[in-house]
Structures are given as structure tokens and as C-alpha cells.
Enzyme design. Structure first.
Site, PDB file in Angstrom:
ATOM      1  N   ARG A  67       2.354 -13.617   7.626  1.00  0.00           N
ATOM      2  CA  ARG A  67       3.244 -12.622   7.043  1.00  0.00           C
ATOM      3  C   ARG A  67       2.897 -11.205   7.507  1.00  0.00           C
ATOM      4  O   ARG A  67       3.789 -10.382   7.730  1.00  0.00           O
ATOM      5  CB  ARG A  67       3.169 -12.700   5.513  1.00  0.00           C
ATOM      6  CG  ARG A  67       4.118 -11.764   4.809  1.00  0.00           C
ATOM      7  CD  ARG A  67       4.289 -12.139   3.349  1.00  0.00           C
ATOM      8  NE  ARG A  67       5.322 -11.347   2.718  1.00  0.00           N
ATOM      9  CZ  ARG A  67       5.109 -10.519   1.702  1.00  0.00           C
ATOM     10  NH1 ARG A  67       3.887 -10.382   1.206  1.00  0.00           N
ATOM     11  NH2 ARG A  67       6.099  -9.835   1.189  1.00  0.00           N
ATOM     12  N   HIS A  71       5.420  -8.352   9.021  1.00  0.00           N
ATOM     13  CA  HIS A  71       5.548  -7.010   8.460  1.00  0.00           C
ATOM     14  C   HIS A  71       5.057  -5.943   9.430  1.00  0.00           C
ATOM     15  O   HIS A  71       5.427  -4.778   9.306  1.00  0.00           O
ATOM     16  CB  HIS A  71       4.823  -6.915   7.114  1.00  0.00           C
ATOM     17  CG  HIS A  71       5.578  -7.572   5.999  1.00  0.00           C
ATOM     18  ND1 HIS A  71       5.566  -7.116   4.698  1.00  0.00           N
ATOM     19  CD2 HIS A  71       6.386  -8.660   5.992  1.00  0.00           C
ATOM     20  CE1 HIS A  71       6.328  -7.890   3.943  1.00  0.00           C
ATOM     21  NE2 HIS A  71       6.825  -8.849   4.709  1.00  0.00           N
ATOM     22  N   ASN A  99       5.050  -4.403   0.537  1.00  0.00           N
ATOM     23  CA  ASN A  99       3.660  -4.631   0.946  1.00  0.00           C
ATOM     24  C   ASN A  99       2.643  -4.497  -0.188  1.00  0.00           C
ATOM     25  O   ASN A  99       1.648  -5.226  -0.230  1.00  0.00           O
ATOM     26  CB  ASN A  99       3.263  -3.632   2.045  1.00  0.00           C
ATOM     27  CG  ASN A  99       4.021  -3.867   3.350  1.00  0.00           C
ATOM     28  OD1 ASN A  99       4.579  -4.940   3.555  1.00  0.00           O
ATOM     29  ND2 ASN A  99       4.028  -2.877   4.223  1.00  0.00           N
ATOM     30  N   HIS A 198       7.880 -19.936   5.392  1.00  0.00           N
ATOM     31  CA  HIS A 198       7.700 -20.165   3.953  1.00  0.00           C
ATOM     32  C   HIS A 198       7.374 -21.633   3.669  1.00  0.00           C
ATOM     33  O   HIS A 198       7.544 -22.112   2.560  1.00  0.00           O
ATOM     34  CB  HIS A 198       8.938 -19.706   3.166  1.00  0.00           C
ATOM     35  CG  HIS A 198       9.120 -18.216   3.163  1.00  0.00           C
ATOM     36  ND1 HIS A 198      10.234 -17.583   2.665  1.00  0.00           N
ATOM     37  CD2 HIS A 198       8.282 -17.215   3.585  1.00  0.00           C
ATOM     38  CE1 HIS A 198      10.092 -16.264   2.796  1.00  0.00           C
ATOM     39  NE2 HIS A 198       8.919 -16.012   3.362  1.00  0.00           N
TER      40      HIS A 198
END
Ligand code: HEM
Ligand SMILES: *[C@@H]1O[C@H](CO)[C@@H](O)[C@H](O)[C@H]1NC(C)=O
Ligand SMILES: *[C@@H]1O[C@H](CO)[C@@H](O)[C@H](O)[C@H]1NC(C)=O
Length: 335
Positions: A67, A71, A99, A198
Site C-alpha cells: 500500500r 500511496h 495516510n 486487497h
């Protein structure tokens, strides 16, 4: 008239050229395989070993690092901007809404960086470390393995504002998710394949609570959530106002630490967790993405190869290369 038009054309070409020099254009990046082949030959072994250690200590780390890569790349490109700490004179991205109290794994990147600096000082960027570490996170969890083009350099800036505006919300519908990804040069197929990340990791109650109790605003839960699974989730995620906002649930409750296509199977049996997960299969605007979901349900290796393709695309969003940026010595601050 023609002179003016030609003049404008040349100015446009010149400005476009300048923009391309500033940052490599999407898809045609200057990243290359074996970039540190002579300057840091043990790089990939070190990253893989440290990632294995970290996963042995906490299996969720694999998800968290994956992840982190997402990001990083969506905000100013894959330039490790996400790793910069706030100081009294500098505001980074860690405090951005998507975040804060959510991104994890910074300590793992620090540990990898420390060993890399000992082996090959001031050579390997933090941005490349994130890219390699997330590849290892996936492959060490049972997912595909692939070679990672390298040569990214680290930013000397970060953008809280950009992090707050470009990272997708779990409450977006498919149309908005598609345009959010398109803005990064990513297709519907990329969106679905990357959402397959996911398949591991966890999410907080605050993001899926509405589906459990009052999705429609008239007191009804989300009809696209299996009702038995809803009861399970309600156990760990009480109603609004009753606390539990940060309680965690597995994004894929069946194989929570394995990287596989089970996430897509879950969507088909109405056991997606986040609204943005289930909507890829169940909503009125999901006809395109639903087809892709079903193709991954039926073919794990298709999911794996599309995931690799999409990770390579995401990993080449606006990298700094050549003499742009710097090689940070400490991933948390500029030199
Ligand atoms: C499609 C748009 C996406 C949305 C709306 C979204 C949203 C979220 C949210 C809300 C969480 C839980 C955060 C928390 O509870 O604090 C999460 C977790 C996670 N996301 Fe996404 N995500 C998206 C795409 C992606 C992509 C492209 C990747 C990587 C390729 C990814 C990887 C992960 C992972 C692995 C976790 C679990 C992290 C952990 O357990 O530490 N997500 N995502
Ligand atoms: C998706 O969300 C956007 C923004 O909220 C909205 O304008 C649009 O109508 C929605 N589309 C669908 C199909 O629900
Ligand atoms: C459901 O949501 C609506 C709209 O937000 C709100 O007015 C209503 O009180 C909620 N009902 C319950 C049972 O939470």
C-alpha cells in the site's frame, strides 16, 4: 496568420519538450533492469531478506508495504515523497487523510535502507527500495514474482495537498474510481487488477460501517453485502457513535495473508469489505469492471499477469531520473 499558427505550434512543442525533460513521460520511463548491477550487486538479496524477516515478525507488513508503494506513486510519482517526516519547517504527506494513522511499514523501509547504506552508501534511492520491497511483499506472500525496472530518485519535496486530493476514497463509485485511475494513466483493467491487492491486509471499521447499518440512509444495510458475513462484521464494528472506529477487519477473511485471487471470489459472493471493493462487481456502473472481476475469479494466472503489468505501470508514474532529485541517505528526510 499562418506565421502566428506556426509560432504557436513551435512554442507548444518547445514547452512539451521542457515538460518531458522535467519528468519522464508515463509509460516510457528511463527506468531500467539491473540499474544497480555494479553499484550495489547485493541490493535485491538484502531487500528480500529484510522483507522476509519483517513478514515473519508481522505478516501484515507485506500488505502495508504494498500500500505504501501505491500511496507513493499516486502522489507526485514514485519518488519516496510519502516517506518524508514533518518537521517544524516542512509538512509531508504522512498527515494526509488517507495516510494518517493508517500507512504502516515505515520502520521496515528504514531497516532495509540502513543495511543498503552499509553495503553501498549513497547509491540506492528510497523510491527504488519501496518498489523492490513491494514486489517482494507480493511474491513472498504467494503472489507473482517479476523483475523491477530501477533508477528512480528521491524527491526533495512532498505534497500534503496532493495526497489529500489524488488518493481515491473507499466511498468513490466505479465511475469516479475509473477517472481517478485514468488520471494516473491507468485503465479499468489496471484498476481491477490493482484492487486485487486487497487480497491481504486489513481495514478499519470506519470505512465499511455504513454498509453494515445504514447504507441507503433509510436504515437499511447494503444489499450487496452478504447478510451472514454482515453479522460477522457487525460483531467487530459497532454502530456510529458507539466507538470502534479503528477496529480492524481482514480485507480477505478467507486467505488473509496470502496473495491470491480469493478477493475476486469474495466480490462474487458479496463478501467484499470496502464499498470501493464491492462496487467493482455489484453496482449499476460496474459492467466493465464486473467482467474483469469474473475473469480473475476464473483464472488466477490471468490475475497474476495483469497485476504485474499494472504494478509496472503504476511503478513508472513520473519517476525522477538522471540527475533529478537526490539519493536520500535517510528516507525520512531530504539530505
Ligand atoms: C481502488 C482504489 C483504492 C481504495 C479506495 C483503497 C482504499 C483502502 C482503504 C480505505 C484501506 C484501509 C485503510 C485503513 O483502514 O486505515 C486500504 C488498505 C489497503 N490497500 Fe487499498 N485502496 C485502493 C487501491 C489499492 C491499491 C491500488 C493497492 C496496491 C496495489 C492497495 C493496497 C492496499 C493494501 C495492501 C491494504 C491493507 C494495508 C494494511 O493492512 O496495512 N489499495 N485501501
Ligand atoms: C458517482 O459519483 C459521482 C460523484 O459523487 C456522481 O456525480 C455520479 O452521478 C455517480 N455515478 C453513479 C453511476 O452513481
Ligand atoms: C440513517 O441515515 C440517515 C441519513 O444519514 C439518518 O437520518 C438516520 O437517522 C439513520 N438511521 C439509523 C437507524 O441510523
Amino acid at each position: 496568420m499562418k506565421k502566428i499558427r506556426d509560432g504557436l505550434l513551435w512554442i507548444t512543442i518547445f514547452i512539451t519538450g521542457l515538460m518531458m525533460m522535467k519528468r519522464c513521460p508515463r509509460g516510457d520511463s528511463a527506468l531500467q533492469l539491473g540499474f544497480y548491477g555494479t553499484s550495489c550487486p547485493n541490493l535485491e538479496t538484502i531487500v528480500a531478506n529484510r522483507m522476509q524477516d519483517a513478514i515473519n515478525g508481522d505478516s501484515r507488513v507485506a500488505a502495508s508495504i504494498t500500500r505504501l508503494f501505491f500511496h507513493d506513486c499516486f502522489v507526485q510519482g514514485c519518488d519516496a515523497s510519502v516517506l518524508l517526516d514533518d518537521t517544524s519547517t516542512f509538512t509531508g504527506e504522512k498527515g494526509a487523510v488517507p495516510n494518517v494513522n493508517s500507512l504502516r511499514g515505515f520502520d521496515v523501509i528504514d531497516a532495509i535502507k540502513a543495511q543498503i547504506e552499509a553495503a553501498c552508501p549513497a547509491v540506492v534511492s528510497c523510491a527504488d527500495i519501496i518498489a523492490l520491497a513491494s514486489r517482494d511483499a507480493v511474491s513472498l506472500s504467494g503472489g507473482p514474482n517479476w523483475q523491477v525496472p530501477l533508477g528512480r530518485r528521491d524527491s526533495r519535496t512532498a505534497s500534503l495537498q496532493l495526497a489529500n486530493s489524488v488518493l481515491p476514497s473507499p466511498f468513490f463509485n466505479v465511475s469516479v474510481l475509473l477517472s481517478n485511475f485514468a488520471a494516473q494513466g491507468l485503465t479499468a483493467r489496471d484498476l481491477v487488477a490493482l484492487s486485487g491487492a486487497h487480497t491481504f491486509g486489513q481495514a478499519r471499521c470506519r470505512f465499511f460501517r455504513a454498509r453494515l447499518y445504514n447504507d441507503t440512509g433509510n436504515g437499511d444495510p447494503d444489499p450487496t453485502l452478504n447478510r451472514y458475513y454482515r453479522l460477522v462484521l457487525q460483531d467487530g464494528c459497532p454502530q456510529q457513535g458507539e466507538g470502534g472506529d479503528d477496529n480492524l477487519a481482514m480485507l480477505d477473511p478467507y486467505t488473509p495473508t496470502t496473495f491470491d485471487n480469493r478477493y475476486f471470489v469474495n466480490l462474487r459472493i458479496l463478501r467484499g469489505l470496502l464499498p470501493s471493493d464491492q462496487t467493482l462487481y455489484s453496482s449499476t456502473d460496474s459492467s466493465t469492471t464486473q467482467q474483469v472481476v469474473l475473469s480473475y475469479v476464473n483464472d488466477n494466472s490471468l490475475f497474476f499477469s495483469d497485476f504485474v503489468t499494472a504494478m509496472l505501470k503504476m511503478g513508472s508514474i513520473n519517476p525522477l531520473t538522471g540527475d533529478q532529485g537526490e539519493i536520500r541517505l535517510n528516507c525520512r528526510k531530504i539530505n
